[in-house]
Design a protein around this motif. Structure first.
Motif, PDB file in Angstrom:
ATOM      1  N   THR A 172       2.417   4.572  -2.021  1.00  0.00           N
ATOM      2  CA  THR A 172       3.579   4.781  -2.904  1.00  0.00           C
ATOM      3  C   THR A 172       3.159   5.283  -4.273  1.00  0.00           C
ATOM      4  OG1 THR A 172       3.539   2.475  -3.691  1.00  0.00           O
ATOM      5  CG2 THR A 172       4.898   2.960  -1.742  1.00  0.00           C
ATOM      6  N   GLY A 173       1.884   5.119  -4.609  1.00  0.00           N
ATOM      7  CA  GLY A 173       1.409   5.536  -5.919  1.00  0.00           C
ATOM      8  C   GLY A 173       1.869   4.635  -7.040  1.00  0.00           C
ATOM      9  N   CYS A 216      16.193  -0.493  -7.026  1.00  0.00           N
ATOM     10  CA  CYS A 216      14.914  -0.981  -6.516  1.00  0.00           C
ATOM     11  C   CYS A 216      13.847   0.103  -6.559  1.00  0.00           C
ATOM     12  CB  CYS A 216      15.065  -1.469  -5.077  1.00  0.00           C
ATOM     13  SG  CYS A 216      16.147  -2.902  -4.887  1.00  0.00           S
ATOM     14  N   ASP A 217      12.622  -0.334  -6.784  1.00  0.00           N
ATOM     15  CA  ASP A 217      11.473   0.562  -6.700  1.00  0.00           C
ATOM     16  C   ASP A 217      10.948   0.664  -5.272  1.00  0.00           C
ATOM     17  OD1 ASP A 217      11.134   1.005  -9.625  1.00  0.00           O
ATOM     18  OD2 ASP A 217      10.726  -1.160  -9.606  1.00  0.00           O
ATOM     19  N   LEU A 218      11.175  -0.391  -4.500  1.00  0.00           N
ATOM     20  CA  LEU A 218      10.651  -0.458  -3.135  1.00  0.00           C
ATOM     21  C   LEU A 218      11.596  -1.274  -2.270  1.00  0.00           C
ATOM     22  CD1 LEU A 218       8.163   0.025  -1.185  1.00  0.00           C
ATOM     23  CD2 LEU A 218       7.293  -2.188  -2.008  1.00  0.00           C
ATOM     24  N   VAL A 219      11.847  -0.778  -1.060  1.00  0.00           N
ATOM     25  CA  VAL A 219      12.614  -1.532  -0.057  1.00  0.00           C
ATOM     26  C   VAL A 219      11.688  -1.750   1.131  1.00  0.00           C
ATOM     27  CG1 VAL A 219      14.635  -1.583   1.445  1.00  0.00           C
ATOM     28  CG2 VAL A 219      14.793  -0.517  -0.810  1.00  0.00           C
ATOM     29  N   GLY A 260      11.178   6.022  -5.767  1.00  0.00           N
ATOM     30  CA  GLY A 260      11.054   4.771  -5.036  1.00  0.00           C
ATOM     31  C   GLY A 260      10.624   5.020  -3.598  1.00  0.00           C
ATOM     32  N   ALA A 261      10.311   3.945  -2.877  1.00  0.00           N
ATOM     33  CA  ALA A 261       9.769   4.105  -1.529  1.00  0.00           C
ATOM     34  C   ALA A 261      10.329   3.062  -0.567  1.00  0.00           C
ATOM     35  CB  ALA A 261       8.240   4.018  -1.560  1.00  0.00           C
ATOM     36  N   VAL A 298       5.322   4.375   5.456  1.00  0.00           N
ATOM     37  CA  VAL A 298       5.822   4.438   4.086  1.00  0.00           C
ATOM     38  C   VAL A 298       6.466   5.798   3.844  1.00  0.00           C
ATOM     39  CG1 VAL A 298       5.179   4.503   1.627  1.00  0.00           C
ATOM     40  CG2 VAL A 298       4.164   2.802   3.144  1.00  0.00           C
ATOM     41  N   ALA A 299       7.707   5.778   3.357  1.00  0.00           N
ATOM     42  CA  ALA A 299       8.424   7.013   3.008  1.00  0.00           C
ATOM     43  C   ALA A 299       8.776   6.944   1.521  1.00  0.00           C
ATOM     44  CB  ALA A 299       9.683   7.161   3.845  1.00  0.00           C
ATOM     45  N   VAL A 300       8.306   7.909   0.753  1.00  0.00           N
ATOM     46  CA  VAL A 300       8.642   7.990  -0.660  1.00  0.00           C
ATOM     47  C   VAL A 300       9.933   8.764  -0.805  1.00  0.00           C
ATOM     48  CG1 VAL A 300       7.877   8.785  -2.931  1.00  0.00           C
ATOM     49  CG2 VAL A 300       6.209   7.842  -1.311  1.00  0.00           C
TER      50      VAL A 300
END
Length: 253
Positions: free
Chosen positions: A36-37, A103-106, A132-133, A249-251
């Motif tokens: 995700t960086g 959200c930054d991440l789900v 986000g990712a 992981v999908a950004v």
């Protein structure tokens, strides 16, 4: 038996699930940060299908600000008891009870298969902030361990399902099967093990939805036979479970 019925079956064994299910290795969360960086520390994370909070707790330990989203009443209750400081809301990935761009991440730990990707992908994108990712992962069976492969085949026979192929899908097939086509997805895998008592191992298997929807007599017969086989194979009363955690992981585009 519908997918909804199987998903709801976890409420029958929430305490068993919390006590026996495997966790996840640190390498998984290192990979999430790499792909995700971004750092988990300080990130706003929605853990969807949080169950009893196994992944939620690990995300929190990495410094994330986590909200747990769980559809099951009993599972949510276990999560609240284990993590009283974490907000737990009732809902599922097809209709997230979260505001847009929040959200930054789900994340979906062992729970993506209970969603409809045609609905859950747009929902995840809706609540994600720019850059986000979405992270989806499973603890999958280590089929190269002979006794684990043999047990997997016995489980499939008992539950009336086809054994999973010994070879795993390639990256493009895994993405297609997960319904994440159209997104820029990266896959990462990490192998890990845990040593547990025979009782914990059997309780872990028994907490799977395929067993929770079986009739009691069929479950009892299977676990009596399994305990006899494993007691002979592992007279010390402990087993080493081997897993390959599979991460997608999908950004956000």
């Amino acid at each position: 038996m519908t997918a909804i019925s199987r998903a709801q079956s976890f409420n029958r064994a929430a305490a068993q699930y919390a006590a026996s299910r495997p966790s996840y290795p640190p390498a998984l969360f290192d990979a999430i940060e790499e792909l995700t960086g971004g750092r988990l520390a300080g990130a706003r994370v929605a853990d969807v299908g949080a169950g009893t909070g196994i992944a939620t707790a690990l995300l929190q330990e990495r410094g994330a600000e986590v909200i747990a989203v769980e559809p099951g009443e009993a599972m949510a209750r276990e999560c609240r008891a284990a993590l009283p400081e974490v907000p737990v809301v009732r809902g599922d990935g097809n209709a997230l009870p979260l505001t847009g761009a929040s959200c930054d991440l789900v994340t979906y730990a062992q729970s993506w298969q209970w969603t409809d990707p045609a609905r859950s992908v747009p929902e995840a994108l809706r609540v994600l902030r720019p850059a986000g990712a979405l992270a989806v992962w499973w603890n999958t069976t280590a089929f190269d361990v002979p006794w684990i492969r043999a047990q997997h085949e016995r489980i499939a026979r008992c539950c009336g399902t086809e054994p999973a192929p010994a070879t795993r899908p390639g990256d493009s097939d895994a993405i297609r099967l997960a319904g994440l086509t159209g997104l820029r997805v990266t896959r990462r895998q990490a192998r890990w093990t845990r040593v547990v008592s025979l009782d914990t191992h059997l309780a872990n298997i028994g907490s799977r939805s395929a067993f929770l929807v079986l009739d009691e007599a069929r479950r009892r017969t299977f676990f009596a036979g399994e305990r006899r086989l494993l007691s002979e194979a592992f007279p010390a009363g402990t087993v080493e479970e081997a897993y390959l955690v599979d991460l997608l992981v999908a950004v956000r585009p």
